[in-house]
Scaffold this active site. Structure first.
Site, short mmCIF file in Angstrom:
data_model
loop_
_atom_site.label_atom_id
_atom_site.label_comp_id
_atom_site.label_asym_id
_atom_site.label_seq_id
_atom_site.Cartn_x
_atom_site.Cartn_y
_atom_site.Cartn_z
N ASP A 82 0.94 -1.11 0.14
CA ASP A 82 -0.01 0.06 0.01
C ASP A 82 1.00 1.39 0.03
O ASP A 82 1.76 1.37 0.69
CB ASP A 82 -0.77 0.23 1.38
CG ASP A 82 -1.44 -1.27 1.60
OD1 ASP A 82 -2.01 -1.67 0.62
OD2 ASP A 82 -1.87 -1.19 2.69
N ASP B 236 -0.19 8.36 7.81
CA ASP B 236 -0.01 6.75 8.45
C ASP B 236 1.53 6.80 9.04
O ASP B 236 1.56 6.49 10.28
CB ASP B 236 0.16 6.11 7.18
CG ASP B 236 -1.01 5.40 6.59
OD1 ASP B 236 -1.97 5.39 7.32
OD2 ASP B 236 -1.21 5.18 5.37
N GLU C 240 1.07 -2.43 11.99
CA GLU C 240 0.78 -2.49 10.29
C GLU C 240 2.00 -1.58 9.50
O GLU C 240 2.03 -2.07 8.25
CB GLU C 240 -0.64 -2.05 10.03
CG GLU C 240 -1.04 -2.37 8.52
CD GLU C 240 -2.47 -1.81 8.37
OE1 GLU C 240 -3.46 -2.27 9.28
OE2 GLU C 240 -2.71 -1.25 7.61
N GLU C 241 2.17 -0.74 9.99
CA GLU C 241 3.08 0.16 9.32
C GLU C 241 4.70 0.07 9.48
O GLU C 241 5.75 0.82 8.96
CB GLU C 241 2.67 1.60 9.48
CG GLU C 241 1.52 2.23 8.92
CD GLU C 241 1.07 1.83 7.49
OE1 GLU C 241 1.95 1.89 6.84
OE2 GLU C 241 -0.02 1.65 7.23
N ASP D 91 -2.76 -0.98 14.44
CA ASP D 91 -3.03 -0.30 13.18
C ASP D 91 -2.98 1.10 13.34
O ASP D 91 -4.16 1.75 13.77
CB ASP D 91 -4.35 -1.04 12.40
CG ASP D 91 -4.31 -0.17 11.02
OD1 ASP D 91 -3.68 0.78 10.94
OD2 ASP D 91 -5.42 -0.52 10.35
N LEU E 144 -3.24 4.14 11.89
CA LEU E 144 -4.39 4.82 11.08
C LEU E 144 -5.03 3.93 10.29
O LEU E 144 -4.46 3.57 9.13
CB LEU E 144 -3.75 6.09 10.33
CG LEU E 144 -4.59 7.19 10.29
CD1 LEU E 144 -5.16 7.66 11.48
CD2 LEU E 144 -3.72 8.37 9.74
N ASP E 145 -6.16 3.53 10.68
CA ASP E 145 -7.15 2.28 9.70
C ASP E 145 -7.99 3.22 8.99
O ASP E 145 -8.72 4.25 9.29
CB ASP E 145 -7.65 1.52 10.88
CG ASP E 145 -8.81 0.71 10.02
OD1 ASP E 145 -8.14 -0.25 9.30
OD2 ASP E 145 -9.91 0.89 9.95
N GLU F 141 -5.64 -6.04 12.97
CA GLU F 141 -7.20 -5.61 12.65
C GLU F 141 -8.01 -6.51 13.58
O GLU F 141 -9.18 -6.40 13.85
CB GLU F 141 -7.41 -5.37 11.22
CG GLU F 141 -6.70 -4.02 10.76
CD GLU F 141 -6.39 -4.02 9.38
OE1 GLU F 141 -6.47 -2.98 8.87
OE2 GLU F 141 -6.28 -4.79 8.61
P1 AHM Z 1 -10.78 -1.43 0.55
O1 AHM Z 1 -10.09 -0.09 0.27
O2 AHM Z 1 -10.16 -2.39 -0.39
O3 AHM Z 1 -12.36 -1.38 0.14
O4 AHM Z 1 -10.41 -1.94 1.89
C1 AHM Z 1 -11.24 -1.09 3.03
C2 AHM Z 1 -10.82 -1.82 4.38
C3 AHM Z 1 -11.35 -1.21 5.42
O5 AHM Z 1 -12.41 -1.82 5.73
C4 AHM Z 1 -10.30 -1.47 6.32
O6 AHM Z 1 -10.47 -0.22 7.37
C5 AHM Z 1 -9.08 -0.93 5.28
O7 AHM Z 1 -9.29 -1.65 4.22
C6 AHM Z 1 -7.56 -1.22 5.98
O8 AHM Z 1 -6.51 -0.95 5.18
P2 AHM Z 1 -5.85 0.37 5.90
O9 AHM Z 1 -5.40 -0.27 7.36
O10 AHM Z 1 -4.56 0.18 5.01
O11 AHM Z 1 -6.32 1.53 5.81
MG MG Z 2 -5.99 -1.05 8.71
#
Ligand code: AHM
Ligand code: MG
Length: 319
Positions: free
Chosen positions: A60, A66, A89-90, A108, A110-111, A262
Site C-alpha cells: 500500500d 500513516d 501494520e506500518e 494499526d 491509522l486504519d 485488525e
Molecule cells: P478497500 O479500500 O480495499 O475497500 O478496503 C477497505 C478496508 C477497510 O475495511 C479497512 O479499514 C481498510 O481496508 C484497511 O486498510 P488500511 O489499514 O491500509 O487503511
Molecule cells: Mg487497517
C-alpha cells in the site's frame, strides 16, 4: 455547560480503578490519539494530505499521516518504559523498545488511510499483550490479548475498549481535552440490517459469499454500509447491529485484513459486546482468535458482527 461531565468517569479514573498497571500506557495512548485527532482535523490546512512516496509491507502507498501516526504512537509508548515490543501494520519489522518491558503492543496506527484525503472517518486499532506470554519473539495470538481497543476519529472522537469483561466507550471532550465514559457496557444488537461487503468483487468471491449476496438481494431489505475504514463500520454495527465482512476471494484466499492488527482486536471487542467473529481456513469456518500467527503481516478472511447475522452467513458455508 449542561453536559454533567462531573458525573462521568474519565478514562484516567477508569484505568486507575481497574487497571492501574496500565496507567502510563493508557496515558500515552490517550495523548497520541488526541494529537492524531487534531492532526486529522487540520490536515487540509497544514498540507498533510498525500503520500510519502514509499510503500508498506502490503504494497500500500504510505500516506503522510500513516507515517506520522505510527512514529508518534511508538515514541509515546517508548516513553512509558513498559513496552517490550511494538508490532505495527506500518512497520516492516517489529521494534523492541525495552528488553524488560512488561507489555507487547500490536497496532494499526491509522486504519482506513484512503479516507485521509477526503476528510472521512479513520481509526486507530490496538491490542495489549503480557510480554511474559511470548518468549523468543513468538508472535502474539488473539486469545491472549489483555486489552483490545480502537479510537474512531469521527464527528466525535471515541475510544472503545475491552479488557475481557465487557466493552466500554469513551468520548473525547475537545474543550476539556479528556475522554469521558459515555457508553458503558456496550451490548450489540443480536441482528441488524446493515452489512459491509464489497459487492463489486462478486465474481471473485467463492460460492458461500455469492450465495449470501444472492440471498440478501432477493430478500431486499438490507442496507449496504461501507465506510472503507473497518473501525467506522464496526462502530456502527456495534451500536446499530449488522455484519462486517472482508472475505476470501478466488485470487486472494487469505483476503486483505491483518490478523494481528485488525482482526484479533476487533474480534475480541465484538465477542465481548455479544457479537460473533469467524474466519475461514480454506476448509471450514474458525474462531480467528485461535489462529496462531506465523508472520506478523499475516492476513485472513473475516466475518464479524451481530451474532445472528454472522450465523446467517455461516449457513452458506455449510450448505
Ligand atoms: P478497500 O479500500 O480495499 O475497500 O478496503 C477497505 C478496508 C477497510 O475495511 C479497512 O479499514 C481498510 O481496508 C484497511 O486498510 P488500511 O489499514 O491500509 O487503511
Ligand atoms: Mg487497517
Amino acid at each position: 455547560m449542561s453536559k454533567h461531565l462531573e458525573t462521568l468517569q474519565t478514562l484516567t479514573e477508569y484505568i486507575i480503578k481497574d487497571h492501574p498497571d496500565l496507567l502510563a500506557v493508557f496515558a500515552q495512548i490517550e495523548a497520541s490519539t488526541k494529537i492524531i485527532a487534531s492532526k486529522l482535523r487540520s490536515a487540509g490546512l497544514e498540507g498533510n494530505y498525500g503520500i510519502t512516496g514509499t510503500t508498506n509491507v502490503y504494497g500500500d502507498k504510505v500516506q503522510k499521516l500513516d507515517d506520522f501516526a505510527n512514529s508518534l504512537i511508538i515514541k509515546k509508548l517508548e516513553a512509558t518504559g513498559q513496552i517490550k515490543m511494538v508490532y505495527s501494520e506500518e512497520l516492516q519489522d517489529p521494534v523492541e523498545l525495552n528488553k524488560s518491558g512488561k507489555y507487547i503492543i500490536c497496532m494499526d496506527p491509522l486504519d482506513g488511510s484512503s479516507n485521509i484525503d477526503v476528510n472521512l472517518n479513520l481509526g486507530t486499532i490496538f491490542s495489549i499483550y503480557d510480554a511474559k506470554d511470548f518468549e523468543n519473539r513468538q508472535l502474539p495470538n488473539g486469545d491472549k490479548q489483555i486489552c483490545a481497543g480502537y479510537v474512531l476519529y469521527g464527528t466525535s472522537c471515541m475510544m472503545v475498549m475491552t479488557f475481557g469483561d465487557g466493552v466500554d466507550g469513551f468520548t473525547l471532550d475537545t474543550e476539556l481535552d479528556s475522554y469521558f465514559l459515555t457508553h458503558q457496557n456496550i451490548t450489540m444488537p443480536k441482528s441488524g440490517k446493515n452489512y459491509s461487503l464489497n459487492e463489486n468483487a462478486y465474481n471473485s468471491y467463492a460460492e458461500p459469499v455469492q450465495g449470501y449476496i444472492d440471498f440478501i438481494k432477493k430478500e431486499g431489505n438490507r442496507k449496504t454500509r461501507y465506510a472503507a475504514a473497518m473501525v467506522a463500520d464496526i462502530h456502527r454495527f456495534l451500536i446499530q447491529g449488522g455484519v462486517f465482512t472482508y472475505p476470501e476471494t478466488k485470487q486472494k484466499p487469505k483476503s486483505k485484513l491483518r490478523l494481528m492488527y485488525e482482526i484479533s482486536p476487533m474480534s475480541m471487542i465484538i465477542n465481548q459486546a455479544g457479537g460473533k467473529s469467524l474466519s475461514f481456513d480454506g476448509r471450514k469456518l474458525i474462531n480467528p482468535l485461535n489462529i496462531i500467527p506465523q508472520e506478523h503481516d499475516q492476513t485472513e478472511p473475516i466475518i464479524l458482527g451481530s451474532k445472528e447475522n454472522v450465523d446467517e452467513i455461516a449457513k452458506f458455508y455449510k450448505d
